[in-house]
Design a protein around this motif. Structure first.
Motif: not given
Length: 520
Positions: A211-219, A269-275
């Motif tokens: 589902i995720v956009n691979e270009q966004v994920l790689n970025e 399709g978004r990417v989550a960043i957890l800290v």
């Protein structure tokens, strides 16, 4: 420096440029550990013998950080495993005692081997327990972290009337578990690596494969890889280091403390960043319309959710333009006002010594001071003091003839409208832009406001969030995505994901339109 890139080696990054490997002598290893930590009292080092009494044994060391590791559980698990499997003699006599301990004796989830001191220090300071054996140039890391955490509580910044009451905590594993409870799919992938030369903070990226956009994920991976800093203490560090544009008042990364909001973003399709260490999770890409959408919009009826969204956009223009429009009209364009209203405003301003712009600036700054004081003061008195202070100061300022009653009303409506937005950081952006538009209104009237709005729209059109236009789906205009922007159409009509965010899996699933009940 991060190591999220798939093309890079997943070896641990050293705190020092050179990597020092473990020695076969347990005594030498333990002494180096004591020297490295400076005999810190919270670093516990225990020595014991593996093997039956009278039949020989193997000397072992047990290292953990008190308060971060549940070491007693691991030690009891180790001893119980040895007694149950009767492996204590085998451990002492085997040529591969590490493998026997790891495969048979340790009844914990995550067990791995390490061979250098830097990996050992990172494991110990992360809450893991390390077991070293004499005669072995490698150690065993048993993950049994046991620090005290705040637990799962209701979010304080993003509350809802209807919806889940769970919020993220400061523990990374609790946060990932809250998301996995909502998305039970093996395609929900998680990548975790430490960032920060000294703090070694665990940072994770979570996405749904397919589902995720691979270009966004790689970025996202590339930007995290480029981070070169000594410490990460909160997700705000990451947000500022990876955002697309630095000199902009608008946020290009969305943050939330609600697991349901993150789950919904992942499904789009978004990417989550957890800290680790913060309850605020970042989501990219972030769009302008996303900051006006609340989780509750999807739990209420579609017509009520649409009404609330329109109200939020209307409040956006009030919070942005109300003081500047009042200044421009009363200073340059009095002909736009009805005669009775113009006479009333003139009578109110008869004893006021300052122009409208100075009035507005004084009241806005005063309200900002009261708002900040209410946030910083103790919770028991902060809210009451800010409300009472606003009322008292506003009334006293009117009676003293410093400001007009109409200006107090305008500033009050502006301040209340600023709290309508679900995203707090968007409210901050509007507060900054409001002062600039007030200056343009005081200098050029409505013409200055128009120029300021045009410049703001052009700036918004130039923004990107990880390659996605910030004003999507308004500019570029995407007809199919209008169903969930200002409007929120019924659930059975939300069949597709946002076009520019998810390019591979665009259809959510066939949803049938609810049929009308037929009562005989």
């Amino acid at each position: 420096m991060g190591i999220f890139s798939k093309t890079q080696n997943n070896t641990d990054i050293s705190l020092n440029p050179s990597t020092e490997f473990l020695n076969v002598s347990l005594v030498i290893n333990l002494q180096k550990i004591r020297d490295a930590f400076g005999e810190s009292t919270d670093i516990v080092i225990k020595e014991f013998i593996l093997g039956k009494e009278g039949r020989g044994g193997l000397q072992a060391g047990f290292i953990y950080t008190e308060g971060l590791a549940d070491a007693d559980d691991i030690l009891s698990s180790l001893m119980m495993g040895l007694r149950t499997a009767d492996l204590d003699l085998d451990v002492a006599s085997s040529h591969q005692p590490n493998r026997i301990l790891k495969d048979f004796a340790l009844a914990v989830g995550d067990v791995k081997e390490i061979s250098d001191f830097n990996s050992l220090y990172t494991a110990v300071l992360s809450g893991d327990t390390v077991i070293l054996l004499d005669g072995q140039a490698c150690g065993i890391v048993a993950s049994k972290r046991g620090w005290k955490d705040r637990g799962v509580t209701e979010p304080s910044a993003q509350t809802v009337i209807r919806g889940p009451r769970e919020g993220f905590s400061e523990t990374l594993r609790i946060n990932t578990a809250l998301i996995r409870r909502r998305i039970k799919d093996p395609n929900l992938w998680l990548e975790t690596n430490p960032i920060g030369h000294i703090t070694r903070t665990d940072v994770s990226i979570m996405y749904i494969r397919g589902i995720v956009n691979e270009q966004v994920l790689n970025e996202v991976r590339n930007r995290l890889d480029r981070i070169d800093i000594d410490g990460i203490l909160e997700s705000g560090y990451i947000e500022e280091l990876i955002q697309d544009e630095t000199f902009t008042p608008f946020p290009t990364i969305f943050n939330t403390e609600r697991p349901d909001a993150v789950a919904a973003g992942l499904l789009e399709g978004r990417v989550a960043i957890l800290v680790d260490g913060t309850p605020f999770v970042l989501m990219v890409p972030a769009l302008f319309s996303q900051f006006f959408q609340a989780s509750e919009d999807y739990y209420q009826r579609w017509d009520f959710a649409t009404l609330l969204r329109i109200l939020r956009f209307f409040s956006f223009f009030i919070a942005l333009l109300a003081p500047s429009l009042f200044i421009a009209i009363t200073t340059f364009h009095q002909e736009l006002l009805p005669t009775p209203l113009l006479i009333g405003l003139a009578a109110q301003r008869e004893g006021v010594p300052f122009p409208a712009f100075i009035e507005a600036v004084m009241m806005e700054i005063t309200f900002e001071i009261l708002r900040e004081a209410g946030v910083r003061m103790p919770r028991a008195i902060g809210q009451s003091v800010s409300i009472v202070g606003t009322l008292v100061i506003g009334q006293a300022a009117v009676e003293a003839g410093l400001v007009s009653p109409a200006m107090v009303i305008i500033v009050s409506i502006t301040a209340i409208s600023n709290f309508v937005f679900p995203a707090f950081n968007m409210g901050i952006s509007i507060r900054m832009l409001r002062f600039g538009l007030m200056g343009l209104a005081a200098s050029f009237g409505l013409f200055g406001i128009t120029v300021g709005l045009v410049a703001m729209v052009l700036h918004l059109c130039s923004l990107r969030s990880f390659g996605i236009p910030y004003l999507t789906p308004f500019a570029p205009f995407i007809v199919n995505d209008q169903k969930d922007s200002i409007l929120r159409l019924p659930r059975w009509m939300l069949l597709s994901r946002p076009r520019l965010i998810s390019k591979t899996n665009k259809i959510r699933g066939k949803q049938s339109k609810p049929e009308k009940s037929r009562v005989p």
